[in-house]
Design a protein around this motif. Structure first.
Motif, short mmCIF file in Angstrom:
data_model
loop_
_atom_site.label_atom_id
_atom_site.label_comp_id
_atom_site.label_asym_id
_atom_site.label_seq_id
_atom_site.Cartn_x
_atom_site.Cartn_y
_atom_site.Cartn_z
N GLN A 24 36.35 25.56 11.94
CA GLN A 24 36.80 25.52 13.33
C GLN A 24 35.99 26.44 14.24
O GLN A 24 35.65 26.06 15.36
CB GLN A 24 38.29 25.88 13.42
N ARG A 27 32.86 24.77 15.27
CA ARG A 27 33.10 23.64 16.18
C ARG A 27 33.32 24.16 17.59
O ARG A 27 32.81 23.60 18.57
CB ARG A 27 34.32 22.83 15.72
N LYS A 28 34.09 25.23 17.69
CA LYS A 28 34.38 25.79 19.02
C LYS A 28 33.13 26.44 19.62
O LYS A 28 32.87 26.31 20.82
CB LYS A 28 35.51 26.82 18.89
N ASP A 156 43.44 22.61 14.90
CA ASP A 156 42.28 22.10 15.63
C ASP A 156 42.33 20.58 15.74
O ASP A 156 42.35 19.87 14.73
CB ASP A 156 41.01 22.55 14.92
N SER A 159 39.41 18.73 13.82
CA SER A 159 39.15 18.97 12.40
C SER A 159 39.07 17.62 11.69
O SER A 159 39.64 16.63 12.15
CB SER A 159 40.28 19.81 11.78
N GLU A 177 43.28 22.10 25.44
CA GLU A 177 43.99 23.36 25.21
C GLU A 177 44.57 23.89 26.51
O GLU A 177 43.87 23.93 27.54
CB GLU A 177 43.07 24.40 24.59
#
Length: 225
Positions: A24, A27-28, A156, A159, A177
């Motif tokens: 994660q 990815r962020k 997430d 994911s 978010e």
């Protein structure tokens, strides 16, 4: 059309980037995620998700040339062929179809979404189970939810497990978010409802919903924070 580059080494920079996206934090950091499988990648194209590159196993292009052409036509993307050992390391499924796309996590104009005259928004408060998140996404698509917001602490949305559980639905509607307090929705004219099993709660069937509604679903064990 550019020919695929063959990758033999796990030290290849593009392979290392792709492999990092199984976590994660990466990815962020890179605003990228992986989609595995033919159906999911075609969905990404249909929903105008930006595909950075394609990774395939050794024999995918030869055996599924029709699908290869459909995926790579009309878009200029980098293409890589991985040997079986590298592809299996990158893959997150037991029986892979032999193709994985690296995509940009979509960004949405929140003001535009919330400014509609009629809208149903779902707010997920620290949902933990990827399977639950995926099921919620599929149900939201069936009920024409306009967008899903989620609080920090929620699993997430991009994911691999959520992607599989949602059957690629996480790229078919805005998933965002929440950066502000719940009053953020009220400022756009939304009436906020929360789900609860308390004695004071009542059935959704008895509610006459307004034209702009935010519905909160809480954590599996603790409910709404």
């Amino acid at each position: 059309m550019n020919e695929p580059t063959i990758i033999f080494s796990h030290n290849n920079a593009m392979f290392k980037l792709a492999l990092s996206l199984n976590k994660q934090k990466f990815r962020k950091r890179h605003s990228l995620f992986l989609i595995e499988g033919i159906r999911g990648i075609l969905q990404a194209k249909e929903n105008n998700i930006t595909i950075r590159c394609i990774f395939t196993s050794n024999d995918f292009k030869e055996k599924r040339n029709d699908i290869w052409n459909e995926i790579t036509s009309s878009i200029e993307i980098e293409k890589y062929i991985l040997d079986d050992k590298l592809f299996n390391k990158l893959s997150d499924t037991v029986t892979s179809q032999g193709i994985i796309a690296m995509c940009e996590i979509p960004k949405y104009d929140v003001t535009s979404i919330l400014s509609k005259e009629k809208s149903l928004i779902l707010l997920l408060d620290q949902i933990q189970d990827p399977g639950n998140f995926g099921t919620i996404i599929r149900t939201s698509l069936a009920y024409c939810v306009d967008a899903i917001f989620f609080t920090k602490g929620t699993v997430d949305a991009f994911s691999p497990k959520v992607s599989r559980a949602s059957m690629g639905g996480n790229i078919c509607l805005p998933i965002i978010e929440l950066e502000d307090e719940i009053d953020y929705f009220k400022n756009f004219g939304y009436t906020v409802y929360s789900t609860s099993l308390s004695e004071k709660s009542f059935s959704y069937r008895d509610v006459i919903f307004e034209s702009k509604v935010t519905l909160i679903l809480g954590n599996e064990g603790n409910g709404i924070s």
